[in-house]
Design a protein around this motif. Structure first.
Motif, short mmCIF file in Angstrom:
data_model
loop_
_atom_site.label_atom_id
_atom_site.label_comp_id
_atom_site.label_asym_id
_atom_site.label_seq_id
_atom_site.Cartn_x
_atom_site.Cartn_y
_atom_site.Cartn_z
N ALA A 49 33.51 40.45 39.22
CA ALA A 49 33.75 39.57 38.08
C ALA A 49 35.22 39.17 38.06
CB ALA A 49 33.36 40.26 36.79
N LEU A 50 35.47 37.90 38.13
CA LEU A 50 36.83 37.38 38.08
C LEU A 50 36.97 36.50 36.85
CD1 LEU A 50 37.18 36.32 41.83
CD2 LEU A 50 38.09 38.38 40.75
N GLU A 51 38.14 36.48 36.29
CA GLU A 51 38.40 35.67 35.11
C GLU A 51 39.08 34.36 35.53
OE1 GLU A 51 37.44 36.03 32.01
OE2 GLU A 51 36.38 37.85 32.66
N PRO A 52 38.44 33.23 35.26
CA PRO A 52 39.06 31.95 35.62
C PRO A 52 40.47 31.78 35.06
CG PRO A 52 36.77 31.60 35.02
CD PRO A 52 37.10 33.04 34.72
N ALA A 53 40.73 32.33 33.88
CA ALA A 53 42.05 32.19 33.28
C ALA A 53 43.15 32.81 34.13
CB ALA A 53 42.06 32.82 31.88
N ASP A 54 42.79 33.75 35.00
CA ASP A 54 43.78 34.37 35.88
C ASP A 54 44.22 33.44 37.00
OD1 ASP A 54 43.59 36.68 34.37
OD2 ASP A 54 42.21 37.68 35.77
N PHE A 55 43.48 32.34 37.20
CA PHE A 55 43.75 31.44 38.31
C PHE A 55 44.03 30.00 37.86
CE2 PHE A 55 41.05 34.89 39.65
CZ PHE A 55 41.68 35.33 40.80
N VAL A 56 43.99 29.76 36.55
CA VAL A 56 44.12 28.40 36.02
C VAL A 56 45.21 28.37 34.97
CG1 VAL A 56 42.92 26.52 34.85
CG2 VAL A 56 41.64 28.02 36.40
N ALA A 57 46.06 27.36 35.05
CA ALA A 57 47.09 27.14 34.04
C ALA A 57 47.21 25.65 33.80
CB ALA A 57 48.43 27.72 34.50
#
Length: 194
Positions: A174-182
């Motif tokens: 499970a990965l959090e999109p917020a960790d890769f998007v700004a």
């Protein structure tokens, strides 16, 4: 399988057995690959299928490449090279085959070829076919490229192994999109320069 399910839950499957994908399944795999983003509609990719006894021949090619790189290669390493193509009933060699074009750089064409290979993997997952994309030093090896008939401008982007999954599929991390998007702000450019 729903498209979003395939996109979100696809995982690599390393343990593969018989049977290989059927002719009908393969048709869908390649149709999916052909829908890759493709600026200029250059189709800068091609694929080779390797199955049956051809897998053993590919293993010999891998061993020969190892001997060219290291004439003193131990027998265990050569045996390992010979066994690599036997890990799945079907291998697909994904090849980037860029075309000369004034508006589409080679780097963009390599990305398109990668997208074609990824589309093939997604189509495999959607059909319940296990698949894994393998690379390593053999993808850039001159002996392997020559043995597979690649032109000088072409490159292997991966060996796609396909077959029936042996065992349960793993659950993707499970990965959090917020960790890769700004969100970008024009103020950031000014701050970075200041």
């Amino acid at each position: 399988m729903q498209a979003l399910d395939a996109l979100i839950n696809r995982v690599s499957v390393a343990r593969l057995g018989e049977p290989a994908p059927s002719a009908q399944q393969r048709e869908l795999l390649f149709r999916a690959a052909l829908r890759a983003p493709d600026h200029g509609q250059l189709r800068p990719w091609r694929f080779l299928t390797v199955e049956g006894e051809a897998r053993e021949a590919l293993g010999e090619l891998f061993a020969r490449a190892q001997c060219v790189r290291d004439p003193q290669a131990p027998a265990a390493l050569l045996d390992k090279a010979r066994g690599m193509p036997l890990r799945a009933p079907l291998l697909i060699v994904a090849i980037a085959s860029p075309k000369a074009h004034p508006k589409v750089p080679e780097s963009e064409q390599l990305l398109a070829a990668g997208c074609a290979a990824h589309g093939l993997l997604l189509a495999a997952h959607a059909q319940g076919i296990g698949a894994i994309w393998r690379t390593g030093e053999l993808t850039g090896d001159a002996t392997v490229k020559a043995g597979l008939g690649l032109a000088a401008h072409e490159q292997i982007i991966g060996f796609l192994y396909l077959g029936t999954p042996l065992g349960e599929l793993r659950t993707p991390q499970a990965l959090e999109p917020a960790d890769f998007v700004a969100a970008w702000s024009s103020d950031l450019g000014a701050v970075a320069q200041g």
